[in-house]
Design an enzyme around this catalytic site. Structure first.
Site, PDB file in Angstrom:
ATOM      1  N   ARG A  31      56.440  37.975   4.980  1.00  0.00           N
ATOM      2  CA  ARG A  31      55.028  38.395   4.431  1.00  0.00           C
ATOM      3  C   ARG A  31      55.374  39.845   4.012  1.00  0.00           C
ATOM      4  NH1 ARG A  31      55.294  33.964   4.295  1.00  0.00           N
ATOM      5  NH2 ARG A  31      54.001  32.399   5.139  1.00  0.00           N
ATOM      6  N   GLU A  55      47.474  41.021   7.760  1.00  0.00           N
ATOM      7  CA  GLU A  55      47.914  40.923   6.331  1.00  0.00           C
ATOM      8  C   GLU A  55      47.530  41.612   5.071  1.00  0.00           C
ATOM      9  OE1 GLU A  55      49.092  37.052   4.910  1.00  0.00           O
ATOM     10  OE2 GLU A  55      49.582  36.363   6.883  1.00  0.00           O
ATOM     11  N   SER A  70      44.397  34.006   5.471  1.00  0.00           N
ATOM     12  CA  SER A  70      44.884  34.495   6.751  1.00  0.00           C
ATOM     13  C   SER A  70      44.956  35.805   6.948  1.00  0.00           C
ATOM     14  CB  SER A  70      46.499  33.920   6.798  1.00  0.00           C
ATOM     15  OG  SER A  70      46.414  32.226   7.015  1.00  0.00           O
TER      16      SER A  70
END
Length: 348
Positions: free
Chosen positions: A175, A344, A248
């Site tokens: 990520r 994130e 998320s």
């Protein structure tokens, strides 16, 4: 040369305007940009560099699915709206596909499946744009973008020039990418190229896919996997058009084998996944759920009742509400497990 190359001989002008961003971020946070432009032609990029040099900062906006916005954005906001998908080459080992940065990611995946360019079906229904996908190195259901990535074309706003970048240049990790570490607003990704493997083989290692009735029996087609992933995601995750969310909100933390073994000794139900480097990825959703946060709320910000990784706007939430909830969750997980959860989304 990319079909989305910049024409510096005949650049196009840009005229910033004030813009309500409430419908341009999936969390649905009320936000106003004092200066906003839409990029529909790469020939506008030289003008963007000039405008950005005079602004407090540049925020590059794709689908708005990975952002926490304040009530007012005082810098320059540039929304990427470049469009186009094409087959560059049908090689014996891969389909080489190029997509413009402003294309819907899910729409692009569906186009590939419909055309028989298989390999991205596990990444169906991820919100956002093609240009934003490498920034986050998106991944789901056993596939990461970097595994299908070939190269990209980007505009270096600071230098005022177009560059071609390989996977090595992008420095992909979990990520993560170079774009998250360089100065904010430096890069506008104009197009991305993918090498989709031939012959194609289904990726079915993820537990949810192994349990899905539609994928039982003989080897499924890419369309079957695409449909199954869409069904699973819709069952687990709220629709941003109905309930504001950024997908998320936390990364799954990666820890050493020693830390994982110690945690497993204390918490036998710990959900973890072995990594190629010998470490372990912990399930952030499980950690949050075990701390009792699933379905809970702090004011207008809440944790989704079916997926503890998803923070939602219950109506009228602000960035402070969302981040206050995020910090409370981080503190609870850290206190119980000694693990820090990393958000994130980009917090502007």
């Amino acid at each position: 040369m990319s079909n989305f190359s910049v024409n510096t001989d005949q650049p196009l002008a840009l005229s910033p305007v004030s813009q309500d961003l409430t419908r341009l971020n999936t969390l649905g946070l009320a936000s106003q940009a004092v200066a906003f432009v839409t990029l529909e032609d790469p020939a506008q990029l030289p003008a963007l560099s000039q405008l950005a040099s005079q602004a407090a900062f540049l925020l590059v906006l794709g689908g708005g699915s990975n952002l926490v916005l304040p009530r007012q954005v005082d810098g320059l906001v540039a929304r990427v709206a470049f469009k186009g998908v094409r087959l560059l080459e049908a090689r014996p080992d891969a389909w080489l596909i190029e997509a413009a940065g402003g294309e819907s990611w899910h729409g692009f995946v569906e186009t590939c499946v419909n055309q028989g360019w298989d390999g991205l079906e596990n990444l169906a229904l991820i919100p956002g744009t093609v240009g934003a996908a490498p920034v986050q190195n998106i991944g789901a259901y056993g596939v990461e973008l970097q595994e299908r990535f070939h190269s990209l074309t980007a505009w270096d706003v600071r230098a005022g020039r177009q560059v071609e970048m390989s996977a090595a240049d992008c420095r992909f990790s979990y990520r993560d990418s170079v774009f998250k570490h360089d100065e904010p607003g430096r890069w506008v990704i104009t197009s991305v190229r993918f090498a989709l493997p031939r012959p194609w083989r289904p990726v079915l290692g993820y537990p949810d896919l192994q349990r899905h009735a539609g994928l039982a029996g003989e080897a499924p087609a890419a369309r079957d996997i695409f449909d199954a992933v869409c069904e699973i995601r819709r069952a687990k995750l709220p629709d941003p058009a109905v309930t504001g969310n950024a997908g998320s909100f936390f990364k799954n933390p990666i820890v050493s084998a020693k830390v994982r073994d110690a945690l497993l000794g204390r918490f036998p139900g710990l959900v973890s996944y072995a990594q190629p480097d010998g470490g372990y990825k912990l399930a952030a959703g499980w950690l949050i759920d075990q701390c009792g946060w699933k379905g809970r709320a702090l004011g207008a910000a809440g944790v989704h009742e079916r997926q503890a990784l998803v923070l939602v706007n219950r109506g009228g939430a602000t960035a402070a509400d969302i981040m206050g909830l995020a910090h409370a969750i981080q503190a609870a997980v850290s206190e119980r497990y000694g693990v820090r959860l990393e958000p994130e989304p980009v917090v502007v």
